[in-house]
Design a protein around this motif. Structure first.
Motif, PDB file in Angstrom:
ATOM      1  N   VAL A 157      17.625   2.701  13.099  1.00 21.13           N
ATOM      2  CA  VAL A 157      16.341   2.146  13.359  1.00 21.13           C
ATOM      3  C   VAL A 157      15.741   2.239  12.155  1.00 21.13           C
ATOM      4  O   VAL A 157      15.960   3.025  11.094  1.00 21.13           O
ATOM      5  N   TYR A 158      14.697   1.074  12.080  1.00 22.05           N
ATOM      6  CA  TYR A 158      14.009   1.075  10.615  1.00 22.05           C
ATOM      7  C   TYR A 158      12.306   1.239  11.041  1.00 22.05           C
ATOM      8  O   TYR A 158      11.877   0.671  11.979  1.00 22.05           O
ATOM      9  N   LEU A 206       6.489  -1.660  12.877  1.00 14.96           N
ATOM     10  CA  LEU A 206       6.578  -2.728  12.666  1.00 14.96           C
ATOM     11  C   LEU A 206       7.919  -3.281  12.244  1.00 14.96           C
ATOM     12  O   LEU A 206       8.682  -4.232  12.681  1.00 14.96           O
ATOM     13  N   PRO A 207       8.682  -2.485  11.472  1.00 16.86           N
ATOM     14  CA  PRO A 207       9.989  -2.995  11.100  1.00 16.86           C
ATOM     15  C   PRO A 207      11.112  -2.900  12.189  1.00 16.86           C
ATOM     16  O   PRO A 207      12.201  -3.457  12.088  1.00 16.86           O
ATOM     17  N   GLN A 208      10.612  -2.298  13.294  1.00 15.31           N
ATOM     18  CA  GLN A 208      11.782  -2.231  14.521  1.00 15.31           C
ATOM     19  C   GLN A 208      11.733  -3.569  15.165  1.00 15.31           C
ATOM     20  O   GLN A 208      12.613  -3.821  16.057  1.00 15.31           O
ATOM     21  N   VAL A 210       0.706  -1.246  -0.122  1.00 12.48           N
ATOM     22  CA  VAL A 210      -0.099  -0.191  -0.134  1.00 12.48           C
ATOM     23  C   VAL A 210       0.879   1.291   0.128  1.00 12.48           C
ATOM     24  O   VAL A 210       0.522   2.312  -0.601  1.00 12.48           O
ATOM     25  N   GLN A 211       1.906   1.089   0.819  1.00 10.94           N
ATOM     26  CA  GLN A 211       2.834   2.402   0.749  1.00 10.94           C
ATOM     27  C   GLN A 211       3.370   2.572  -0.729  1.00 10.94           C
ATOM     28  O   GLN A 211       3.470   3.693  -1.085  1.00 10.94           O
ATOM     29  N   TRP A 212       3.931   1.537  -1.479  1.00  4.98           N
ATOM     30  CA  TRP A 212       4.385   1.641  -2.650  1.00  4.98           C
ATOM     31  C   TRP A 212       3.262   2.316  -3.652  1.00  4.98           C
ATOM     32  O   TRP A 212       3.693   2.956  -4.463  1.00  4.98           O
ATOM     33  N   VAL A 213       2.114   1.890  -3.517  1.00  4.23           N
ATOM     34  CA  VAL A 213       1.119   1.991  -4.722  1.00  4.23           C
ATOM     35  C   VAL A 213       0.918   3.432  -4.199  1.00  4.23           C
ATOM     36  O   VAL A 213       0.329   4.396  -5.343  1.00  4.23           O
ATOM     37  N   THR A 214       0.424   4.013  -2.987  1.00  3.17           N
ATOM     38  CA  THR A 214       0.030   5.129  -2.796  1.00  3.17           C
ATOM     39  C   THR A 214       1.159   6.438  -2.421  1.00  3.17           C
ATOM     40  O   THR A 214       0.624   7.458  -2.869  1.00  3.17           O
ATOM     41  N   SER A 215       2.289   5.981  -2.299  1.00  3.80           N
ATOM     42  CA  SER A 215       3.371   7.008  -1.874  1.00  3.80           C
ATOM     43  C   SER A 215       4.742   6.752  -2.643  1.00  3.80           C
ATOM     44  O   SER A 215       5.537   7.880  -2.651  1.00  3.80           O
ATOM     45  N   GLY A 216       4.917   5.688  -3.329  1.00  6.96           N
ATOM     46  CA  GLY A 216       6.045   5.473  -4.004  1.00  6.96           C
ATOM     47  C   GLY A 216       7.222   5.037  -3.115  1.00  6.96           C
ATOM     48  O   GLY A 216       6.946   4.595  -1.906  1.00  6.96           O
ATOM     49  N   ARG A 217       8.355   5.050  -3.555  1.00  2.46           N
ATOM     50  CA  ARG A 217       9.433   4.739  -2.738  1.00  2.46           C
ATOM     51  C   ARG A 217      10.221   6.077  -2.078  1.00  2.46           C
ATOM     52  O   ARG A 217      10.134   7.143  -2.698  1.00  2.46           O
ATOM     53  N   PRO A 218      11.025   5.892  -1.096  1.00  2.00           N
ATOM     54  CA  PRO A 218      11.566   4.765  -0.578  1.00  2.00           C
ATOM     55  C   PRO A 218      10.262   4.364   0.464  1.00  2.00           C
ATOM     56  O   PRO A 218       9.328   5.137   1.073  1.00  2.00           O
ATOM     57  N   LEU A 219      10.185   2.852   0.594  1.00  2.00           N
ATOM     58  CA  LEU A 219       9.272   2.397   1.719  1.00  2.00           C
ATOM     59  C   LEU A 219       9.635   2.412   2.976  1.00  2.00           C
ATOM     60  O   LEU A 219       8.672   2.583   3.890  1.00  2.00           O
ATOM     61  N   PHE A 220      10.544   2.497   3.418  1.00  2.11           N
ATOM     62  CA  PHE A 220      11.178   2.609   4.931  1.00  2.11           C
ATOM     63  C   PHE A 220      12.167   3.925   4.889  1.00  2.11           C
ATOM     64  O   PHE A 220      12.607   4.641   4.181  1.00  2.11           O
ATOM     65  N   TYR A 221      11.930   4.148   6.221  1.00  2.00           N
ATOM     66  CA  TYR A 221      12.859   5.304   6.819  1.00  2.00           C
ATOM     67  C   TYR A 221      13.677   4.854   7.761  1.00  2.00           C
ATOM     68  O   TYR A 221      13.424   3.911   8.618  1.00  2.00           O
ATOM     69  N   THR A 222      14.894   5.350   7.547  1.00  5.57           N
ATOM     70  CA  THR A 222      16.125   4.769   8.480  1.00  5.57           C
ATOM     71  C   THR A 222      16.672   6.001   9.164  1.00  5.57           C
ATOM     72  O   THR A 222      16.823   7.037   8.402  1.00  5.57           O
ATOM     73  N   SER A 223      17.018   5.738  10.343  1.00  2.00           N
ATOM     74  CA  SER A 223      17.774   6.999  11.188  1.00  2.00           C
ATOM     75  C   SER A 223      18.555   6.458  12.169  1.00  2.00           C
ATOM     76  O   SER A 223      18.407   5.439  12.619  1.00  2.00           O
ATOM     77  N   ARG A 255      17.729  -8.381  16.440  1.00  2.00           N
ATOM     78  CA  ARG A 255      19.307  -8.098  16.125  1.00  2.00           C
ATOM     79  C   ARG A 255      19.675  -7.769  17.503  1.00  2.00           C
ATOM     80  O   ARG A 255      21.022  -7.609  17.683  1.00  2.00           O
ATOM     81  N   GLY A 256      19.063  -7.307  18.855  1.00  2.00           N
ATOM     82  CA  GLY A 256      19.522  -7.174  19.932  1.00  2.00           C
ATOM     83  C   GLY A 256      19.788  -5.865  20.169  1.00  2.00           C
ATOM     84  O   GLY A 256      20.503  -5.323  21.121  1.00  2.00           O
ATOM     85  N   GLU A 257      19.349  -4.797  19.260  1.00  2.00           N
ATOM     86  CA  GLU A 257      19.449  -3.390  19.405  1.00  2.00           C
ATOM     87  C   GLU A 257      18.360  -2.727  20.270  1.00  2.00           C
ATOM     88  O   GLU A 257      18.706  -1.653  20.671  1.00  2.00           O
TER      89      GLU A 257
END
Length: 222
Positions: free
Chosen positions: A53-54, A106-108, A28-41, A114-116
């Motif tokens: 963090v994902y 959820l990606p977190q 749904v993210q890809w269809v409605t908003s395109g890429r990138p799908l994820f935010y990393t910081s 990974r123990g982070e």
């Protein structure tokens, strides 16, 4: 304080269980908003350890607009810690849904595996915000980092939008002290965290109508 293997195993089970939901969210993210799908910081973890963090990306691809909104809110509220209202222009339409339902986090689960991160703990903060808090509040800001940051946080249940920075840091330090006090009893600590996680899910599904008293959170169920 390391993330217990029990929590990491729990995260792997949840990843398998929630894989269809995460796939649906990504599509749904890809269809409605395109890429990138994820935010990393880059975030500050336990004892000052830096990790990535994902999240699912919930904001627009306009860094300048986001920075202007952040600057305006900081000047208006005088706080370092803040959250955007769901009607803020920085969110995409699907991003608002993900933020309201916490699908964005959820990606977190991979960070936990990974123990982070822990399943429950003080939320991991961007490096710039962590540094600003340490400069302003000193040891109080360091106290929140005594345990691993969490996928869910108790401050979110108590009322993150109504607390000052100092009030939030005091509660987060008390929570960290509570987790450290339970470090000698890993199964009790795990039960404590799972209970808070379940309450968090109920809190989200009922849109905040379910309230967990802060005294119970900080002192533990007895």
């Amino acid at each position: 304080m390391k993330v217990p293997l029990l929590e990491r195993a729990f995260a792997l089970v949840m990843i398998a269980f929630l894989a269809p939901l995460m796939l649906f969210t990504a599509v749904v993210q890809w269809v409605t908003s395109g890429r990138p799908l994820f935010y990393t910081s880059k975030r500050l973890g336990c004892c000052g350890e830096v990790f990535t963090v994902y999240k699912f990306r919930s904001m627009i691809n306009d860094r300048k607009l986001i920075e202007r909104v952040i600057k305006s809110k900081n000047e208006r509220t005088g706080t370092v810690l803040h959250n955007f209202e769901l009607d803020s222009p920085v969110y995409t339409s699907w991003g608002r849904v993900m933020e309201a339902t916490q699908l964005v986090e959820l990606p977190q689960l991979f960070n936990v595996a990974r123990g982070e991160m822990s399943i429950v703990g003080n939320r991991p903060l961007p490096l710039s915000i962590s540094e600003a808090l340490k400069e302003r509040y000193g040891s109080l800001a360091y106290g929140r980092m005594a345990v691993a940051p969490g996928l869910a946080g108790v401050v979110q249940l108590i009322g993150k939008d109504t607390l000052t920075d100092e009030e939030r840091l005091i509660l987060e330090k008390k929570f960290a002290d509570r987790i450290l006090a339970l470090s000698h009893a890993p199964f009790i600590q795990f039960y404590f965290k799972i209970t808070i996680l379940i309450v968090t899910v109920i809190h989200v599904l009922t849109r905040g109508k379910f309230f967990l008293f802060s005294e119970w959170i900080l002192n533990g169920s007895r």
